[in-house]
Design a protein around this motif. Structure first.
Motif, PDB file in Angstrom:
ATOM      1  N   GLN A  19       0.852  -1.173   0.000  1.00 45.61           N
ATOM      2  CA  GLN A  19       0.000   0.000   0.000  1.00 45.61           C
ATOM      3  C   GLN A  19       0.899   1.238   0.000  1.00 45.61           C
ATOM      4  OE1 GLN A  19      -2.416  -0.317   3.495  1.00 45.61           O
ATOM      5  NE2 GLN A  19      -3.968  -1.605   2.524  1.00 45.61           N
ATOM      6  N   LYS A  20       0.295   2.395  -0.020  1.00 47.73           N
ATOM      7  CA  LYS A  20       1.053   3.626   0.074  1.00 47.73           C
ATOM      8  C   LYS A  20       1.666   3.729   1.471  1.00 47.73           C
ATOM      9  CE  LYS A  20       0.611   8.623  -0.544  1.00 47.73           C
ATOM     10  NZ  LYS A  20      -0.322   9.738  -0.827  1.00 47.73           N
ATOM     11  N   ASN A  21       2.985   3.859   1.518  1.00 47.14           N
ATOM     12  CA  ASN A  21       3.736   3.953   2.780  1.00 47.14           C
ATOM     13  C   ASN A  21       3.630   2.689   3.632  1.00 47.14           C
ATOM     14  OD1 ASN A  21       4.403   6.641   2.123  1.00 47.14           O
ATOM     15  ND2 ASN A  21       2.496   7.378   3.062  1.00 47.14           N
ATOM     16  N   TYR A  22       3.335   1.548   3.008  1.00 50.35           N
ATOM     17  CA  TYR A  22       3.222   0.301   3.774  1.00 50.35           C
ATOM     18  C   TYR A  22       3.444  -0.891   2.856  1.00 50.35           C
ATOM     19  CZ  TYR A  22       1.022  -3.648   6.161  1.00 50.35           C
ATOM     20  OH  TYR A  22       0.770  -4.879   6.705  1.00 50.35           O
ATOM     21  N   SER A  23       4.168  -1.878   3.342  1.00 51.19           N
ATOM     22  CA  SER A  23       4.344  -3.145   2.621  1.00 51.19           C
ATOM     23  C   SER A  23       4.595  -4.251   3.640  1.00 51.19           C
ATOM     24  CB  SER A  23       5.505  -3.065   1.620  1.00 51.19           C
ATOM     25  OG  SER A  23       6.729  -2.852   2.302  1.00 51.19           O
ATOM     26  N   ASP A  24       4.277  -5.478   3.255  1.00 51.57           N
ATOM     27  CA  ASP A  24       4.420  -6.607   4.176  1.00 51.57           C
ATOM     28  C   ASP A  24       4.600  -7.887   3.378  1.00 51.57           C
ATOM     29  OD1 ASP A  24       4.633  -7.959   6.506  1.00 51.57           O
ATOM     30  OD2 ASP A  24       2.532  -7.801   7.088  1.00 51.57           O
ATOM     31  N   ARG A  25       5.297  -8.846   3.970  1.00 49.40           N
ATOM     32  CA  ARG A  25       5.529 -10.143   3.354  1.00 49.40           C
ATOM     33  C   ARG A  25       5.225 -11.244   4.365  1.00 49.40           C
ATOM     34  NH1 ARG A  25       8.975  -9.431  -1.198  1.00 49.40           N
ATOM     35  NH2 ARG A  25       9.931  -7.345  -1.253  1.00 49.40           N
ATOM     36  N   TYR A  26       4.606 -12.329   3.897  1.00 52.59           N
ATOM     37  CA  TYR A  26       4.417 -13.521   4.726  1.00 52.59           C
ATOM     38  C   TYR A  26       4.367 -14.735   3.800  1.00 52.59           C
ATOM     39  CZ  TYR A  26      -0.518 -12.970   3.427  1.00 52.59           C
ATOM     40  OH  TYR A  26      -1.683 -12.824   2.724  1.00 52.59           O
ATOM     41  N   ASN A  27       4.806 -15.876   4.311  1.00 54.42           N
ATOM     42  CA  ASN A  27       4.971 -17.067   3.497  1.00 54.42           C
ATOM     43  C   ASN A  27       4.278 -18.262   4.145  1.00 54.42           C
ATOM     44  OD1 ASN A  27       6.798 -15.551   1.813  1.00 54.42           O
ATOM     45  ND2 ASN A  27       8.381 -15.932   3.348  1.00 54.42           N
ATOM     46  N   ASP A  28       3.744 -19.132   3.291  1.00 48.67           N
ATOM     47  CA  ASP A  28       3.149 -20.400   3.715  1.00 48.67           C
ATOM     48  C   ASP A  28       3.775 -21.506   2.873  1.00 48.67           C
ATOM     49  OD1 ASP A  28       1.001 -19.339   5.556  1.00 48.67           O
ATOM     50  OD2 ASP A  28       0.397 -18.379   3.694  1.00 48.67           O
ATOM     51  N   ILE A  29       4.371 -22.491   3.518  1.00 45.17           N
ATOM     52  CA  ILE A  29       5.006 -23.607   2.819  1.00 45.17           C
ATOM     53  C   ILE A  29       4.334 -24.901   3.264  1.00 45.17           C
ATOM     54  CG2 ILE A  29       7.163 -24.841   2.394  1.00 45.17           C
ATOM     55  CD1 ILE A  29       8.644 -22.269   3.096  1.00 45.17           C
ATOM     56  N   ILE A  30       3.926 -25.716   2.285  1.00 45.96           N
ATOM     57  CA  ILE A  30       3.267 -26.989   2.564  1.00 45.96           C
ATOM     58  C   ILE A  30       4.116 -28.116   1.985  1.00 45.96           C
ATOM     59  CG2 ILE A  30       1.179 -28.356   2.327  1.00 45.96           C
ATOM     60  CD1 ILE A  30      -0.354 -25.790   1.832  1.00 45.96           C
ATOM     61  N   LEU A  31       4.554 -29.014   2.844  1.00 43.96           N
ATOM     62  CA  LEU A  31       5.285 -30.224   2.431  1.00 43.96           C
ATOM     63  C   LEU A  31       4.376 -31.421   2.651  1.00 43.96           C
ATOM     64  CD1 LEU A  31       8.727 -29.439   4.122  1.00 43.96           C
ATOM     65  CD2 LEU A  31       7.975 -28.850   1.804  1.00 43.96           C
ATOM     66  N   THR A  32       4.218 -32.251   1.626  1.00 45.12           N
ATOM     67  CA  THR A  32       3.256 -33.348   1.673  1.00 45.12           C
ATOM     68  C   THR A  32       3.932 -34.662   1.314  1.00 45.12           C
ATOM     69  OG1 THR A  32       1.450 -31.873   1.038  1.00 45.12           O
ATOM     70  CG2 THR A  32       1.078 -34.224   0.762  1.00 45.12           C
ATOM     71  N   GLY A  33       3.600 -35.701   2.089  1.00 39.81           N
ATOM     72  CA  GLY A  33       4.003 -37.063   1.777  1.00 39.81           C
ATOM     73  C   GLY A  33       2.812 -37.982   1.948  1.00 39.81           C
ATOM     74  N   GLU A  34       2.502 -38.756   0.926  1.00 42.82           N
ATOM     75  CA  GLU A  34       1.315 -39.615   0.957  1.00 42.82           C
ATOM     76  C   GLU A  34       1.651 -40.962   0.346  1.00 42.82           C
ATOM     77  OE1 GLU A  34      -3.416 -39.480  -0.382  1.00 42.82           O
ATOM     78  OE2 GLU A  34      -2.019 -37.894  -0.981  1.00 42.82           O
ATOM     79  N   THR A  35       1.147 -42.031   0.948  1.00 48.02           N
ATOM     80  CA  THR A  35       1.386 -43.370   0.434  1.00 48.02           C
ATOM     81  C   THR A  35       0.187 -44.253   0.711  1.00 48.02           C
ATOM     82  OG1 THR A  35       2.897 -45.271   0.477  1.00 48.02           O
ATOM     83  CG2 THR A  35       2.496 -44.152   2.564  1.00 48.02           C
ATOM     84  N   SER A  36      -0.014 -45.244  -0.130  1.00 47.11           N
ATOM     85  CA  SER A  36      -1.098 -46.206   0.049  1.00 47.11           C
ATOM     86  C   SER A  36      -0.645 -47.569  -0.477  1.00 47.11           C
ATOM     87  CB  SER A  36      -2.362 -45.749  -0.674  1.00 47.11           C
ATOM     88  OG  SER A  36      -2.167 -45.719  -2.068  1.00 47.11           O
ATOM     89  N   TYR A  37      -1.211 -48.621   0.127  1.00 46.80           N
ATOM     90  CA  TYR A  37      -0.865 -49.980  -0.278  1.00 46.80           C
ATOM     91  C   TYR A  37      -2.075 -50.878  -0.051  1.00 46.80           C
ATOM     92  CZ  TYR A  37       1.629 -54.392  -0.761  1.00 46.80           C
ATOM     93  OH  TYR A  37       2.034 -55.631  -1.160  1.00 46.80           O
ATOM     94  N   THR A  38      -2.312 -51.784  -0.986  1.00 49.60           N
ATOM     95  CA  THR A  38      -3.409 -52.737  -0.876  1.00 49.60           C
ATOM     96  C   THR A  38      -2.860 -54.088  -0.431  1.00 49.60           C
ATOM     97  OG1 THR A  38      -4.630 -51.593  -2.633  1.00 49.60           O
ATOM     98  CG2 THR A  38      -5.337 -53.828  -2.066  1.00 49.60           C
ATOM     99  N   PHE A  39      -3.226 -54.496   0.769  1.00 52.70           N
ATOM    100  CA  PHE A  39      -2.776 -55.757   1.344  1.00 52.70           C
ATOM    101  C   PHE A  39      -3.671 -56.900   0.865  1.00 52.70           C
ATOM    102  CE2 PHE A  39      -1.064 -52.592   4.237  1.00 52.70           C
ATOM    103  CZ  PHE A  39       0.206 -53.096   4.505  1.00 52.70           C
ATOM    104  N   PRO A  40      -3.271 -58.153   1.161  1.00 49.68           N
ATOM    105  CA  PRO A  40      -4.167 -59.278   0.850  1.00 49.68           C
ATOM    106  C   PRO A  40      -5.544 -59.082   1.482  1.00 49.68           C
ATOM    107  CG  PRO A  40      -1.982 -60.075   1.412  1.00 49.68           C
ATOM    108  CD  PRO A  40      -1.973 -58.605   1.674  1.00 49.68           C
ATOM    109  N   PHE A  41      -6.544 -59.738   0.893  1.00 47.94           N
ATOM    110  CA  PHE A  41      -7.946 -59.612   1.291  1.00 47.94           C
ATOM    111  C   PHE A  41      -8.483 -58.205   1.004  1.00 47.94           C
ATOM    112  CE2 PHE A  41      -5.968 -62.707   4.173  1.00 47.94           C
ATOM    113  CZ  PHE A  41      -6.687 -63.863   3.831  1.00 47.94           C
ATOM    114  N   ASP A  42      -7.824 -57.486   0.065  1.00 46.43           N
ATOM    115  CA  ASP A  42      -8.272 -56.160  -0.385  1.00 46.43           C
ATOM    116  C   ASP A  42      -8.370 -55.157   0.754  1.00 46.43           C
ATOM    117  OD1 ASP A  42      -8.440 -56.893  -3.054  1.00 46.43           O
ATOM    118  OD2 ASP A  42     -10.493 -57.634  -2.833  1.00 46.43           O
ATOM    119  N   ILE A  43      -7.475 -55.252   1.711  1.00 46.99           N
ATOM    120  CA  ILE A  43      -7.405 -54.264   2.787  1.00 46.99           C
ATOM    121  C   ILE A  43      -6.503 -53.127   2.316  1.00 46.99           C
ATOM    122  CG2 ILE A  43      -6.711 -53.828   5.163  1.00 46.99           C
ATOM    123  CD1 ILE A  43      -7.285 -56.736   5.764  1.00 46.99           C
TER     124      ILE A  43
END
Length: 272
Positions: free
Chosen positions: A153-177
């Protein structure tokens, strides 16, 4: 031979252009292809309505008045790119970048007299890096999405950050679990309230099993096992910057049982 080579090159070029036009996929070779996409949205609001805020220091009274403006603009752009890392396409690399810009008139004033106002500009850049793995019954994904925000803005400025780290895994076991787990790490910096900055891990687990031709589904959910989930947001308007911090009753364990009924299924009629 040279004529045949030129003819083959033209056929390959035409094929590539057709594929690129139809679904954005450009084959580099018989076993490898690249996907590319981009989009841009622009919104202009003519005769928009904003609020003029005037604060009279003598009387201590703040007056709000609706005012028309034609300086509201929003631009949103995204670019995406993906390609397999092996010939069997079990590993995929995905890259992307998002950009956001908005501006609107700020009419806040510390005087009872009308103000000429100034523009509030919001900038955001959000690159994304993601790697996918699909091998038989095992699936995995890791991703990083930082969001860099800048407000001016006039006579004003600002900075802020958001960081998202993601890890996802899936596995199908016997008997379709089916077992799946997801871990998100939220890193926030630049907020004026120090309790809103820092590292917050979120861990979820899901176990499910389907019965009777997928009509009956039993699912066990463990949500936010570490009890760290919350919602953080920051907005800037004509009245100033507002930071919102919400706590949730996030950690819970739940058993879901669902059954699918197909009322439209027609009964079979035997023909003799």
């Amino acid at each position: 031979d040279r004529t045949e080579h030129i003819k083959d090159s033209r056929l390959l070029a035409n094929e590539s252009m057709v594929l690129l036009k139809n679904d954005g996929v450009l084959p580099l070779s018989k076993d490898k292809k690249i996907a590319f996409n981009c989009s841009t949205d622009y919104t202009y609001t003519a005769n928009d309505i904003t609020t003029m805020s005037a604060y009279d220091t003598a009387t201590g009274v703040r007056t709000y008045t609706p005012v028309n403006t034609s300086k509201t603009n929003v631009v949103n752009s995204n670019i995406g790119f993906s390609m397999p890392l092996d010939k069997n396409e079990r590993f995929y690399l995905r890259l992307g970048t998002g950009g956001y810009y908005s501006q609107y008139m700020n009419l806040a004033s510390f005087s009872s007299e009308p103000t000429e106002g100034c523009l509030t500009r919001n900038y955001q850049v959000a690159p994304t890096l993601q790697v996918d793995c699909n091998v038989n019954k095992f699936n995995a994904c890791i991703a990083a999405t930082p969001k860099f925000n800048y407000i001016k803005q006039k006579n004003y400025s600002d900075r802020y950050n958001d960081i998202i780290l993601t890890g996802e895994t899936s596995y199908t076991f016997p008997f379709d679990i089916r077992f799946s787990t997801r871990f998100n790490a939220y890193i926030t910096t630049g907020y004026s309230n120090e309790t809103m900055n820092g590292f917050k891990p979120i861990w979820n687990i899901n176990i499910s099993r389907a019965f009777f031709n997928n009509k009956l589904n039993v699912e066990l959910v463990a949500n936010d096992i570490l009890a760290r989930q919350n919602l953080i947001s920051a907005t800037v308007d004509a009245n100033g910057r507002t930071e919102i911090f919400r706590e949730h009753l996030s950690r819970y364990f739940m058993l879901n049982i669902s059954y699918k009924f197909n009322w439209s299924e027609k009964s079979k009629v035997k023909k003799y």
